[in-house]
Design a protein around this motif. Structure first.
Motif, PDB file in Angstrom:
ATOM      1  N   PHE A  90      38.296  26.282  31.970  1.00  0.00           N
ATOM      2  CA  PHE A  90      37.181  27.059  31.418  1.00  0.00           C
ATOM      3  C   PHE A  90      36.307  26.139  30.578  1.00  0.00           C
ATOM      4  CE2 PHE A  90      40.644  30.303  31.696  1.00  0.00           C
ATOM      5  CZ  PHE A  90      40.096  30.997  32.768  1.00  0.00           C
ATOM      6  N   MET A 101      44.225  31.093  26.882  1.00  0.00           N
ATOM      7  CA  MET A 101      43.939  31.942  28.044  1.00  0.00           C
ATOM      8  C   MET A 101      45.126  31.945  29.007  1.00  0.00           C
ATOM      9  SD  MET A 101      41.191  33.504  27.732  1.00  0.00           S
ATOM     10  CE  MET A 101      41.255  34.265  29.343  1.00  0.00           C
ATOM     11  N   PHE A 104      47.547  34.588  28.330  1.00  0.00           N
ATOM     12  CA  PHE A 104      46.847  35.872  28.161  1.00  0.00           C
ATOM     13  C   PHE A 104      47.777  37.080  28.239  1.00  0.00           C
ATOM     14  CE2 PHE A 104      44.006  39.347  29.494  1.00  0.00           C
ATOM     15  CZ  PHE A 104      43.050  39.240  28.500  1.00  0.00           C
TER      16      PHE A 104
ATOM     17  N   ALA B 167      38.499  36.187  26.680  1.00  0.00           N
ATOM     18  CA  ALA B 167      38.522  36.616  28.079  1.00  0.00           C
ATOM     19  C   ALA B 167      37.099  36.763  28.613  1.00  0.00           C
ATOM     20  CB  ALA B 167      39.287  37.931  28.218  1.00  0.00           C
ATOM     21  N   ARG B 169      34.450  35.111  27.657  1.00  0.00           N
ATOM     22  CA  ARG B 169      33.887  33.778  27.917  1.00  0.00           C
ATOM     23  C   ARG B 169      34.517  33.159  29.159  1.00  0.00           C
ATOM     24  NH1 ARG B 169      34.837  30.300  23.122  1.00  0.00           N
ATOM     25  NH2 ARG B 169      36.392  31.823  22.504  1.00  0.00           N
ATOM     26  N   ALA B 170      35.831  33.381  29.314  1.00  0.00           N
ATOM     27  CA  ALA B 170      36.511  32.812  30.475  1.00  0.00           C
ATOM     28  C   ALA B 170      35.958  33.419  31.761  1.00  0.00           C
ATOM     29  CB  ALA B 170      38.011  33.043  30.372  1.00  0.00           C
ATOM     30  N   VAL B 173      32.520  32.002  32.681  1.00  0.00           N
ATOM     31  CA  VAL B 173      32.437  30.665  33.302  1.00  0.00           C
ATOM     32  C   VAL B 173      33.158  30.600  34.639  1.00  0.00           C
ATOM     33  CG1 VAL B 173      31.999  29.285  31.246  1.00  0.00           C
ATOM     34  CG2 VAL B 173      34.350  29.675  31.937  1.00  0.00           C
ATOM     35  N   ASP B 174      34.231  31.369  34.818  1.00  0.00           N
ATOM     36  CA  ASP B 174      34.995  31.235  36.059  1.00  0.00           C
ATOM     37  C   ASP B 174      35.859  32.474  36.310  1.00  0.00           C
ATOM     38  OD1 ASP B 174      36.540  30.334  38.206  1.00  0.00           O
ATOM     39  OD2 ASP B 174      36.450  28.265  37.483  1.00  0.00           O
ATOM     40  N   ASP B 176      37.320  33.730  38.951  1.00  0.00           N
ATOM     41  CA  ASP B 176      38.547  33.559  39.742  1.00  0.00           C
ATOM     42  C   ASP B 176      39.662  32.948  38.904  1.00  0.00           C
ATOM     43  OD1 ASP B 176      37.649  34.714  41.985  1.00  0.00           O
ATOM     44  OD2 ASP B 176      37.406  32.876  43.160  1.00  0.00           O
ATOM     45  N   ALA B 177      39.325  31.897  38.162  1.00  0.00           N
ATOM     46  CA  ALA B 177      40.340  31.240  37.335  1.00  0.00           C
ATOM     47  C   ALA B 177      40.840  32.216  36.267  1.00  0.00           C
ATOM     48  CB  ALA B 177      39.774  29.984  36.693  1.00  0.00           C
ATOM     49  N   ALA B 178      39.935  33.052  35.745  1.00  0.00           N
ATOM     50  CA  ALA B 178      40.348  34.025  34.729  1.00  0.00           C
ATOM     51  C   ALA B 178      41.356  34.996  35.334  1.00  0.00           C
ATOM     52  CB  ALA B 178      39.140  34.773  34.184  1.00  0.00           C
ATOM     53  N   GLU B 179      41.084  35.414  36.571  1.00  0.00           N
ATOM     54  CA  GLU B 179      42.015  36.325  37.228  1.00  0.00           C
ATOM     55  C   GLU B 179      43.372  35.659  37.418  1.00  0.00           C
ATOM     56  OE1 GLU B 179      40.054  38.167  40.564  1.00  0.00           O
ATOM     57  OE2 GLU B 179      41.798  39.467  40.862  1.00  0.00           O
ATOM     58  N   LEU B 180      43.350  34.359  37.711  1.00  0.00           N
ATOM     59  CA  LEU B 180      44.601  33.640  37.958  1.00  0.00           C
ATOM     60  C   LEU B 180      45.465  33.487  36.710  1.00  0.00           C
ATOM     61  CD1 LEU B 180      43.601  30.825  40.458  1.00  0.00           C
ATOM     62  CD2 LEU B 180      44.996  32.837  40.892  1.00  0.00           C
ATOM     63  N   VAL B 181      44.871  33.616  35.513  1.00  0.00           N
ATOM     64  CA  VAL B 181      45.723  33.579  34.324  1.00  0.00           C
ATOM     65  C   VAL B 181      46.071  35.000  33.873  1.00  0.00           C
ATOM     66  CG1 VAL B 181      44.944  31.337  33.505  1.00  0.00           C
ATOM     67  CG2 VAL B 181      43.778  33.388  32.713  1.00  0.00           C
ATOM     68  N   VAL B 183      43.741  37.791  33.668  1.00  0.00           N
ATOM     69  CA  VAL B 183      42.695  38.626  33.074  1.00  0.00           C
ATOM     70  C   VAL B 183      42.255  39.672  34.098  1.00  0.00           C
ATOM     71  CG1 VAL B 183      40.346  38.636  32.160  1.00  0.00           C
ATOM     72  CG2 VAL B 183      41.879  36.744  31.635  1.00  0.00           C
ATOM     73  N   LYS B 291      30.630  20.821  39.050  1.00  0.00           N
ATOM     74  CA  LYS B 291      31.606  19.767  39.296  1.00  0.00           C
ATOM     75  C   LYS B 291      32.555  20.244  40.380  1.00  0.00           C
ATOM     76  CE  LYS B 291      32.919  16.561  35.653  1.00  0.00           C
ATOM     77  NZ  LYS B 291      33.763  16.400  34.478  1.00  0.00           N
ATOM     78  N   VAL B 292      32.828  19.371  41.339  1.00  0.00           N
ATOM     79  CA  VAL B 292      33.736  19.793  42.405  1.00  0.00           C
ATOM     80  C   VAL B 292      35.143  19.299  42.102  1.00  0.00           C
ATOM     81  CG1 VAL B 292      34.179  19.776  44.879  1.00  0.00           C
ATOM     82  CG2 VAL B 292      31.840  19.666  44.019  1.00  0.00           C
TER      83      VAL B 292
END
Lengths: 236, 292
Positions: A90, A101, A104, B167, B169-170, B173-174, B176-181, B183, B291-292
């Protein structure tokens, strides 16, 4: 009984059928690797296991329970964490906030604090950069952060999607060393890699994917020695 | 000098209301990349809600403010759930047009229900003017400014220090990544709409007190001005939205005070054109690098 069993999985990615009837399994305590070229369907399989994508057909069983309909937050609660391809840390959040996070869904505050300590012991660089914007980290550091973030959820099964991508050779060695250590400490690992040689050398078993199907399977050493694998991946 | 200071006081009161509105625009854009054109109408709902609870039940300012904020927050969440969520995977233009549709629905629905006449906003408290060295400042102005500032600080603390704020902010920015942790992205989006709409509702009651008048179409122009404020500050940026709101308030008051009242709206739109041409990312906006 296998920890994770994928049976006859088919997934569509847009109009393309990216995964066509793939079956494989992971036993507790193993490092299993899926190798294959770009577009072979590796990432699609991982995203389907973690619940980001819905399969068209097939079954995914984790510890005897079907998780094929579960969304990502539920699979995290079950004990499956994914380190996504391209790291996806992030940006704009600090290193510490990224780790927060990762925790979480964790309820137990003292466990979480212990988790931070473990991560900082494993990756001292992250402690040094604790209050820095995660976007300012180098590629290798970001990969460590992405792994640390996933570990904060205390996974039993860690899905690593191309962890060595875009890293310098020194960092690649480091990342593979960390994967081996994590496995020794009891985390089961599914490793997706294009860097087939490295992946097979640390894996207990491997599956070779091509155009959405499993072409070959065997132990890491068997696949490393296999002439076909050598021809395709190591240039003969 | 006195005139200048006097105008600055006026500008800050007006600017703080724009800032409250701009924050909602910016937060919603940050999280689902949607310019929520119905946002100005949520602010109208907040004003009407305050109007009714004050005139019917004689609520005091704090209770009326909280009621307006809660009702607006619910309205925001309901609108997101029914109008925007089904379109989550659709092209952005479809959602944008839906937002304009929701805006029309709220404006005309309200005109139908309560009539389109402007009505005077009930007095929540006796107006007292303080004369400090020749500058007149009313208790209402102080109240508007203080309320807006307190809400902005609370919002900043929520976003920076709480778990839900992280959450948000996460996800912005992203996702999919938030869902993976772990959220729940939908809940986080609902929470963002609730926060943004509550601020708009607060803006509604404050503007009612500032102009003493409300009507169902009152959200149109301030809505667009707050949008300009959000773009000026850098859309998606929370401090940017606050700054943008104050700047637009100052600009508008300045043009009014030099006798160009008729052009005060045009000037704001002119600012939008200038920003889009020369500073498209706004003051605090960042040029996102992929960024890739």
């Amino acid at each position: 009984m296998a920890m994770l069993e994928v049976e006859n999985l088919s997934v569509n990615y847009g109009v393309i059928q990216a995964v066509k009837g793939v079956s494989f399994k992971i036993n507790e305590g193993e490092i299993v690797t899926l190798i294959g070229a770009n577009g072979a369907g590796k990432s699609t399989i991982v995203k389907t296991i973690s619940g980001l994508l819905k399969p068209k057909d097939g079954q995914i069983t984790y510890k005897g329970k079907s998780i094929v309909k579960e969304k990502a937050p539920q699979t995290v609660l079950d004990g499956i964490s994914q380190v996504p391809e391209g790291r996806h840390i992030f940006s704009g959040l600090t290193v510490m906030e990224n780790l927060q996070m990762g925790a979480f869904l964790q309820k137990n505050g003292s466990e979480v604090n212990k988790g931070y300590q473990e991560i900082f012991e494993r990756f001292p660089i992250l402690q040094k950069r604790k209050n820095q914007d995660a976007a300012t980290l180098s590629g290798g550091e970001q990969q460590m952060l992405a792994i640390g973030r996933a570990l904060m959820a205390k996974p039993k099964l860690l899905l690593l999607d191309e962890p060595s991508m875009g890293l310098s050779p020194l960092y690649i060695q480091e990342i593979f060393k960390i994967i081996k250590e994590l496995n020794k400490k009891g985390t089961t690992i599914l490793l997706i890699e294009q860097n087939a040689k490295q992946a097979l050398s640390i894996a207990d078993r491997g599956y070779v994917l091509a155009t959405g199907k499993i072409e070959l399977t065997g132990t890491g050493q068997e696949l490393l020695a296999n002439p076909e694998v050598q021809k395709v991946y190591f240039g003969g | 000098m006195q005139i200048v200071l006097q105008q600055i006081i006026n500008a800050l009161s007006l600017g703080s209301i724009y800032a409250l509105l701009a924050l909602g625009y910016s937060m919603v854009y940050g999280i689902i990349k949607l310019i929520n054109f119905a946002h100005g109408d949520i602010y109208m709902l907040g004003a009407f809600c305050a109007y009714y609870v004050i005139s019917l039940w004689h609520f005091n300012f704090i209770i009326a403010l909280l009621t307006a904020m809660i009702v607006s927050a619910l309205a925001g969440v309901v609108i997101e759930y029914f109008a925007y969520r089904p379109l989550r995977k659709s092209p952005r233009i479809a959602v944008l047009i839906t937002a304009i549709g929701v805006s029309f629905l709220l404006e005309n629905g309200m005109s139908y229900l309560v009539g389109s006449n402007a009505r005077s906003f009930p007095q929540v408290m006796e107006q007292v003017n303080y004369n400090i060295g020749g500058i007149v400042i009313s208790n209402i102005q102080i109240l508007i400014l203080a309320t807006a500032l307190i809400l902005m600080v609370l919002l900043q603390v929520t976003i920076k220090k709480t778990k839900m704020g992280r959450a948000m902010r996460a996800v912005s920015v992203d996702p999919d990544a938030a869902e993976l942790v772990g959220v729940n992205v939908n809940h986080t989006i609902s929470f963002t709409f609730a926060l943004g709409s509550a601020l708009a509702g607060a803006g509604g009651i404050l503007i009612g007190m500032y102009y003493n008048q409300i009507d169902p179409l009152m959200g149109m122009t301030p809505g667009i001005k707050a949008f300009v404020a959000a773009v000026l500050g850098g859309i998606g940026s929370v401090p940017g939205a606050s700054l943008g709101g104050f700047l637009i308030g100052i600009l508008e008051t300045f043009f009014q005070s030099i006798g160009l009242s008729a052009y005060k709206d045009a000037v704001v739109y002119f600012v939008l054109i200038v920003i889009l041409l020369f500073l498209p990312a706004g003051i605090f906006g960042k040029n996102t690098k992929e960024k890739v």
